[in-house]
Design an enzyme around this catalytic site. Sequence first.
Site, PDB file in Angstrom:
ATOM      1  N   CYS A 137       4.121  48.221 -12.755  1.00 48.26           N
ATOM      2  CA  CYS A 137       5.380  48.693 -12.186  1.00 48.26           C
ATOM      3  C   CYS A 137       5.585  48.119 -10.795  1.00 48.26           C
ATOM      4  CB  CYS A 137       5.414  50.218 -12.135  1.00 48.26           C
ATOM      5  SG  CYS A 137       4.288  50.925 -10.914  1.00 48.26           S
TER       6      CYS A 137
ATOM      7  N   PRO B 151      -4.556  44.132  -9.525  1.00 50.27           N
ATOM      8  CA  PRO B 151      -3.861  43.971  -8.239  1.00 50.27           C
ATOM      9  C   PRO B 151      -3.214  45.300  -7.844  1.00 50.27           C
ATOM     10  CG  PRO B 151      -2.535  43.046 -10.009  1.00 50.27           C
ATOM     11  CD  PRO B 151      -3.805  43.530 -10.640  1.00 50.27           C
TER      12      PRO B 151
ATOM     13  N   ASP C 272      -1.309  49.908 -10.449  1.00 50.62           N
ATOM     14  CA  ASP C 272      -1.451  48.519 -10.858  1.00 50.62           C
ATOM     15  C   ASP C 272      -0.074  47.862 -10.739  1.00 50.62           C
ATOM     16  OD1 ASP C 272      -1.719  46.088 -12.192  1.00 50.62           O
ATOM     17  OD2 ASP C 272      -3.071  46.899 -13.722  1.00 50.62           O
ATOM     18  N   HIS C 273       0.034  46.876  -9.834  1.00 51.22           N
ATOM     19  CA  HIS C 273       1.344  46.283  -9.562  1.00 51.22           C
ATOM     20  C   HIS C 273       1.851  45.443 -10.735  1.00 51.22           C
ATOM     21  CE1 HIS C 273       4.556  45.942  -6.798  1.00 51.22           C
ATOM     22  NE2 HIS C 273       3.838  45.966  -5.692  1.00 51.22           N
ATOM     23  N   ARG C 274       0.999  45.163 -11.705  1.00 45.89           N
ATOM     24  CA  ARG C 274       1.463  44.466 -12.897  1.00 45.89           C
ATOM     25  C   ARG C 274       2.268  45.390 -13.808  1.00 45.89           C
ATOM     26  NH1 ARG C 274      -4.280  42.610 -15.111  1.00 45.89           N
ATOM     27  NH2 ARG C 274      -4.591  44.828 -14.607  1.00 45.89           N
TER      28      ARG C 274
END
Length: 466
Positions: free
Chosen positions: A440, A263, A436-438
């Site tokens: 940070c 994501p 990757d929004h997972r």
Amino acid sequence: MAVVREFTLPDLGEGLTEATIVQWMVEIGEVVSVDQPVVEVETAKAMVEVPCPYGGVVTARFGEEGTDLPVGAPLITVAVGASTSAEAPADLSPDAAAEAVPAPSEEAVPAESGEGSGNVLVGYGTSAAAARRRRVRPGGGGGAAGNGGAADGPGTRPETAAPEEPGASRTVAVISPLVRRMAREHGLDLATLHGTGRHGLILRTDVERAVRERQATAAAATGPATGVVTATGRSRAEGERIPLRGMRGAAAEKFTRSRREIPDATCWVDADATELLAARRAMNAPGAPKVSLLALLARICTAALARFPELNATIDTETQEIVRLPEVHLGFAAQTDRGLVVPVVRDAHTRTVEGLSAEIARLTDSARSGGLSLADLTRGTFTLNNYGVFGVDGSTPIINHPEAAMLGVGRITPKPWVHNGELAVRQVVQLSFTFDHRVCDGGTSGGFLRYVADCVEQPAVLLRGL
């Protein structure tokens, strides 16, 4: 008494399960030594020369150029302990060399038919191992260009090996594997081309010109492009079909997996790079080792990752854990004739700007010559993408799976900019950061990008962390 040994495609590492035969480097009946490269293959990672562990006489080859083989499939068979007196000295003429090589058995010689049956001598010259040897197919009947009879090495010169009589043998001088691949993909017989290089060497431009001429001829003969009806009754336009395999296929799979699993989000900022360019000019004083702009940006990246180590990470999907990595192995995107590759600078966080510049230059040269190893292309932790070399300002790149982030750099171009409270023309660059929004949130990604922009605008900021 000779013993026939079978040599199979070995495990090439990194989980690779197959490879494509690019070029045979030995002929049936040729004497090979232990650890001599016998075939060049393309894997999903790189071009690799495969050495044979046996010494003796080659009795059979398995697979034509362009064939995909799984790991463990037979490559060649070698008669170990056979007389090696058959090896042709490098200073013999093609005819004398042919007499010096004993004809292999009928079972070992594949049937020749169709194109290339005119006994064409092919000069490969694509590797040091190949250049040390002459390879001449015995028996009078040659194979197709690139796969039949061959005379090879420094002893073969196109101007002396090509008789004037019609229908006689002539040398097809091809050094670059890229040229051979292009000809094969477009169905061109190299024996019909006339090279414009030195001594009649066939160059990439010669193949491209032949392709254009053939396409123009076909277009004139058929008129406007038409559609064809498929088995389902739907119409589709005719066009060139390019297999997604090898490095191209591996890149397509990685891009697809990245989009499917990660994501990602992107933020960007404009920065005044005028002072960075001035610092580079000062570093590149006469007599000093040259420092590239990409090396300066790489050094800024490593400094930023030291401040934001959570971005030098990957996701373990099986355990659902973020894995923060201690070393920075910095990848950088490099465009080559064979497509996009991402060489990796090992331990980039320990290198100076000069060291980064030298290593980037070495890897770039190897990438363009097709000489990158698997180690040079794998296990990166962060990627720097300088798409500004294509003349574009911005991009939202796909993260290089399984990494967690990528910094993109656009072109540096003069633009109006408010500097010290006044409007001025400054050298401006757009920086983009995809993450990757997972791993940070926006605060971390924004902090990373702002620090990079500050270092670009004021390189002295880097001195704080030195």
